[in-house]
Design a protein around this motif. Structure first.
Motif, PDB file in Angstrom:
ATOM      1  N   ARG B  37      43.950  36.579  33.716  1.00  9.59           N
ATOM      2  CA  ARG B  37      44.962  36.664  34.541  1.00  9.59           C
ATOM      3  C   ARG B  37      45.305  38.150  35.204  1.00  9.59           C
ATOM      4  O   ARG B  37      45.743  38.425  36.390  1.00  9.59           O
ATOM      5  CB  ARG B  37      46.270  36.567  33.847  1.00  9.59           C
ATOM      6  N   LEU B  38      44.924  39.068  34.331  1.00  7.91           N
ATOM      7  CA  LEU B  38      44.654  40.457  35.283  1.00  7.91           C
ATOM      8  C   LEU B  38      43.774  40.693  36.303  1.00  7.91           C
ATOM      9  O   LEU B  38      43.953  41.434  37.279  1.00  7.91           O
ATOM     10  CB  LEU B  38      44.389  41.687  34.142  1.00  7.91           C
ATOM     11  N   LEU B  39      42.598  39.970  35.977  1.00  4.34           N
ATOM     12  CA  LEU B  39      41.432  39.876  37.065  1.00  4.34           C
ATOM     13  C   LEU B  39      42.230  39.103  38.248  1.00  4.34           C
ATOM     14  O   LEU B  39      42.148  39.723  39.380  1.00  4.34           O
ATOM     15  CB  LEU B  39      40.397  39.407  36.619  1.00  4.34           C
ATOM     16  N   ALA B  40      42.681  38.142  38.026  1.00  2.00           N
ATOM     17  CA  ALA B  40      43.371  37.144  39.203  1.00  2.00           C
ATOM     18  C   ALA B  40      44.261  38.157  39.935  1.00  2.00           C
ATOM     19  O   ALA B  40      44.401  38.099  41.100  1.00  2.00           O
ATOM     20  CB  ALA B  40      43.742  36.037  38.698  1.00  2.00           C
ATOM     21  N   ASP B  41      45.175  38.782  39.235  1.00  2.00           N
ATOM     22  CA  ASP B  41      46.191  39.445  40.054  1.00  2.00           C
ATOM     23  C   ASP B  41      45.647  40.830  40.694  1.00  2.00           C
ATOM     24  O   ASP B  41      45.960  40.933  41.893  1.00  2.00           O
ATOM     25  CB  ASP B  41      46.998  40.189  38.812  1.00  2.00           C
ATOM     26  N   ASP B  42      44.475  41.216  40.179  1.00  2.00           N
ATOM     27  CA  ASP B  42      43.648  42.290  40.897  1.00  2.00           C
ATOM     28  C   ASP B  42      43.166  41.811  42.273  1.00  2.00           C
ATOM     29  O   ASP B  42      43.288  42.362  43.205  1.00  2.00           O
ATOM     30  CB  ASP B  42      42.711  43.016  40.191  1.00  2.00           C
ATOM     31  N   LEU B  43      42.484  40.679  42.040  1.00  8.88           N
ATOM     32  CA  LEU B  43      41.729  40.003  43.087  1.00  8.88           C
ATOM     33  C   LEU B  43      42.755  39.823  44.209  1.00  8.88           C
ATOM     34  O   LEU B  43      42.358  39.989  45.353  1.00  8.88           O
ATOM     35  CB  LEU B  43      41.007  38.825  42.655  1.00  8.88           C
ATOM     36  N   ARG B  44      44.160  39.174  43.866  1.00  8.38           N
ATOM     37  CA  ARG B  44      44.895  39.092  44.962  1.00  8.38           C
ATOM     38  C   ARG B  44      45.545  40.215  45.402  1.00  8.38           C
ATOM     39  O   ARG B  44      45.811  40.013  46.566  1.00  8.38           O
ATOM     40  CB  ARG B  44      46.100  38.066  44.436  1.00  8.38           C
ATOM     41  N   ALA B  45      45.649  41.050  44.680  1.00 10.55           N
ATOM     42  CA  ALA B  45      46.108  42.438  45.544  1.00 10.55           C
ATOM     43  C   ALA B  45      45.105  42.819  46.516  1.00 10.55           C
ATOM     44  O   ALA B  45      45.260  43.303  47.740  1.00 10.55           O
ATOM     45  CB  ALA B  45      46.170  43.543  44.423  1.00 10.55           C
TER      46      ALA B  45
END
Lengths: 190, 175
Positions: B37-45
């Motif tokens: 989920r953290l990775l997905a958040d970073d990628l969205r940013a």
């Protein structure tokens, strides 16, 4: 005696191009910023981007007869394809690509200690620009067209002459590399 | 949890590129994996920043400079295009001349060639029936009446002031 005659049309002059010129200027006015922006993202250098954009529009002029000039939007995929090709040729000639592993702390922008969220917007953008510059040429082209220019995966595939699956693979790898690059740089800074 | 195999799909998911048949599985994994989920958040940013690059203003001077350089080069390109057209004109004229000349030349040279080849053929190959028939057919062709009028080839160019006339004498020389 009347001699036998055969009239053969020989085109000694190119066709009249005044209408084409007007269409060319329209397309250039419409697309020049987009072409320049893509060239800038692919080459990471203003002077090179200007040279590339100039070459793209001169090629457009040479190919006027083969394009549907009434449809300026229809010319865009052709322009993007030529832009990508010209930029790749220029980058290879000038040997500007830098491997991700070659990046040092000094390459990064001045980032204050803290998380990425604490960065100023301009610094974040600079970080992403640098990360783009570290990608391989195909991944960079796919990511710039998809994520910066907002084209669909299908359009990107058509422009790059690849399959949609290949483009998906390139953009996912590129996104992960950009994320790794920015995180690594931030970790080194803090 | 070893999530390496999910990274590619999460990167596609973050940009809205994940095919529908892999979406449900990826969402289910994200439900249970905080790291991803953290990775997905970073990628969205990262996605947000990449798309923001499109909104970055380009200097007007930069675009104007390119336009100026391109427009300055157009006369040279135009001259180059015209040169390309002209370059083929002499070649086209030569090909045309060759095409029009070849039939009469071959008619003129045919009897000579037969005369040179005839003695050895008669001496060496008596069973060649097909070869023996060939001169008969050619004799028929030679019997055709030759056009006696000169042939005029008119090359019309785009310039109305330039018309190229070319007279071809169909009679073989020396007759």
């Amino acid at each position: 005696m009347e001699p036998q005659g055969i009239a053969l049309p020989v085109t000694a002059y190119p066709p009249d191009r005044s209408d084409d010129l007007a269409a060319f200027e329209r397309i250039m006015a419409r697309c020049e910023r987009r072409v320049l922006r893509v060239a800038l993202r692919l080459l990471n250098n203003q002077q090179d981007a200007q040279d590339a954009a100039q070459e793209v529009f001169l090629r457009l002029y040479k190919h006027l007869g083969r394009l549907d000039l009434d449809d300026a939007r229809g010319c865009e995929p052709w322009l993007f394809r030529v832009t990508v090709n010209v930029c790749h040729d220029m980058a290879r000639k000038r040997g500007r690509s830098v491997a991700l592993e070659d990046v040092t702390l000094e390459d990064g922008p001045a980032v204050p200690p803290g998380a990425q969220h604490g960065l100023e917007r301009a610094q974040q953008l600079e970080l992403v620009r640098r990360a783009l510059g570290r990608l391989g040429e195909k991944e960079r082209a796919a990511l710039v067209l998809r994520d910066v220019e907002g084209l669909s995966t299908r359009e990107v595939a058509a422009i790059l002459g690849s399959s949609e699956a290949t483009v998906r693979s390139q953009i996912s790898t590129a996104r992960l590399k950009v994320r790794d690059f920015t995180s690594r740089l931030l970790r080194r800074r803090t | 949890m070893n999530c390496a195999k999910w990274k590619i799909d999460i990167a596609l998911y973050a940009g809205g590129d994940l095919p529908a048949n892999r979406l449900a599985r990826t969402l289910a994994h994200l439900e249970v994996c905080a790291e991803c989920r953290l990775l997905a958040d970073d990628l969205r940013a990262g996605q947000t920043l990449l798309s923001a690059l499109q909104d970055e203003p380009l200097e007007d001077a930069m675009a104007a400079h390119v336009r100026q350089r391109v427009l300055a080069r157009l006369p040279l390109e135009e001259a180059g295009i015209a040169r390309r057209y002209w370059r083929w004109a002499p070649a086209a004229a030569l090909v045309l001349a060759a095409i029009l000349t070849i039939p009469w030349r071959s008619e003129k040279q045919a009897p000579l060639a037969r005369a040179e080849n005839a003695p050895p053929k008669v001496a060496e190959a008596p069973p060649a029936v097909a070869k023996a028939q060939r001169p008969v057919a050619r004799r028929h062709r030679r019997a055709k009446p030759q056009p006696s009028e000169p042939l005029l080839v008119q090359l019309v160019t785009d310039d109305p002031n330039i018309v190229i006339y070319w007279l071809v004498d169909p009679k073989p020389q020396g007759d």
